[in-house]
Write a protein that holds these residues in place. Structure first.
Motif, short mmCIF file in Angstrom:
data_model
loop_
_atom_site.label_atom_id
_atom_site.label_comp_id
_atom_site.label_asym_id
_atom_site.label_seq_id
_atom_site.Cartn_x
_atom_site.Cartn_y
_atom_site.Cartn_z
N LYS A 99 9.67 8.62 2.92
CA LYS A 99 9.27 7.36 2.89
C LYS A 99 7.68 7.47 2.71
O LYS A 99 7.18 6.40 2.21
CB LYS A 99 9.81 6.59 4.24
N TYR A 100 7.08 8.44 3.56
CA TYR A 100 5.53 8.22 3.83
C TYR A 100 5.08 9.44 3.24
O TYR A 100 3.90 10.16 3.37
CB TYR A 100 5.07 8.33 5.18
N ARG A 101 5.43 9.58 1.78
CA ARG A 101 5.21 10.90 1.07
C ARG A 101 3.89 11.20 0.72
O ARG A 101 3.21 12.23 0.74
CB ARG A 101 6.04 11.01 -0.20
N ALA A 119 0.97 -1.31 -0.09
CA ALA A 119 0.05 -0.02 0.05
C ALA A 119 0.81 1.25 -0.03
O ALA A 119 0.72 2.22 -0.87
CB ALA A 119 -0.88 0.07 1.22
N LEU A 120 1.85 1.22 0.81
CA LEU A 120 2.84 2.37 1.01
C LEU A 120 3.45 2.66 -0.30
O LEU A 120 3.32 3.87 -0.98
CB LEU A 120 4.06 2.16 1.87
N LEU A 121 3.90 1.65 -1.23
CA LEU A 121 4.50 1.98 -2.39
C LEU A 121 3.55 2.41 -3.51
O LEU A 121 3.87 3.18 -4.41
CB LEU A 121 5.03 0.40 -2.97
N LEU A 122 2.15 1.63 -3.57
CA LEU A 122 1.33 2.12 -4.44
C LEU A 122 0.80 3.67 -4.13
O LEU A 122 0.55 4.45 -5.19
CB LEU A 122 0.16 1.24 -4.58
N ILE A 166 -5.94 0.91 6.49
CA ILE A 166 -4.47 0.91 5.90
C ILE A 166 -3.72 2.11 6.14
O ILE A 166 -3.03 1.94 6.54
CB ILE A 166 -4.62 0.35 4.51
N ILE A 167 -4.64 3.02 5.64
CA ILE A 167 -3.86 4.51 5.79
C ILE A 167 -3.74 4.74 7.41
O ILE A 167 -2.74 5.26 7.71
CB ILE A 167 -4.80 5.59 5.20
N LYS A 168 -4.73 4.47 8.46
CA LYS A 168 -4.34 4.71 9.69
C LYS A 168 -3.28 3.99 10.22
O LYS A 168 -2.29 4.38 10.98
CB LYS A 168 -5.62 4.27 10.46
#
Length: 196
Positions: free
Chosen positions: A91-93, A11-14, A49-51
């Motif tokens: 990383k969490y852009r 999820a982070l990558l996408l 997921i975002i949380k």
């Protein structure tokens, strides 16, 4: 790596590559060869997921502040704080680029951000007091200026990436250099060697 970690990493990558509005849980599941049902067993909604990713970010910042406070406090420690903050932002852009939208969409994140900001404010005020005690910061800084500096530090840290995306679009080392410069400009008037 367990299933939850795989989901969060994917999820982070996408989200970073394509944005939060372009990626569904189906995209995330497909990218790691998982069924949608299996993903929803771990995370019922996209918001969950975002949380979880926001919580990872908050924990990483907690660790960073512990590292800074346990280090020998000097300008090198401040440079470490700046560089590590930049790496976390990068990383969490997707969070930083969409902070306002995410805060409106997921009230729990807005509340958590407000609480974190208050917690960090005290940590940074203590950090600045330590810098004054060590003779790195000027000792004639009014309390209101220290609080204003903390607020400016948060604004710069949390929204620099959005500004960069809309203007310069620096990448990699150029982005780090520009971010570091933005932080240095904030701190410069408070450094003791700058006192006249």
């Amino acid at each position: 790596m367990n299933a939850k970690e795989k989901i969060l990493n994917a999820a982070l990558l996408l989200y970073n590559e394509q944005g939060i509005r372009n990626i569904t849980t189906r995209h995330i599941a497909a990218s790691i060869g998982m069924s949608g049902g299996n993903l929803h067993y771990h995370f019922k909604h996209t918001e969950d997921i975002i949380k979880a990713l926001f919580n990872e970010l908050a924990l990483a910042y907690d660790g960073l502040m512990i590292d800074v406070h346990s280090a020998l406090l000097d300008l090198d420690a401040m440079a470490f704080l700046t560089e590590t903050s930049f790496k976390l932002v990068n990383k969490y852009r997707f969070i930083f680029i969409n902070f306002v939208e995410i805060g409106k969409w997921i009230p729990e994140i807005r509340e958590a951000y407000d609480q974190l900001t208050r917690k960090r404010e005290q940590q940074f005020l203590n950090l600045f007091d330590d810098l004054i005690a060590k003779g790195i910061f000027r000792d004639d800084i009014p309390s209101s200026n220290k609080q204003g500096l903390v607020k400016q530090f948060f604004i710069t840290n949390d929204f620099w990436l959005s500004h960069n995306e809309l203007t310069d679009q620096y990448q990699d080392e150029k982005a780090l250099k520009a971010y570091r410069n933005a932080i240095d400009v904030l701190l410069w008037p408070y450094l003791k060697h700058h006192q006249t």
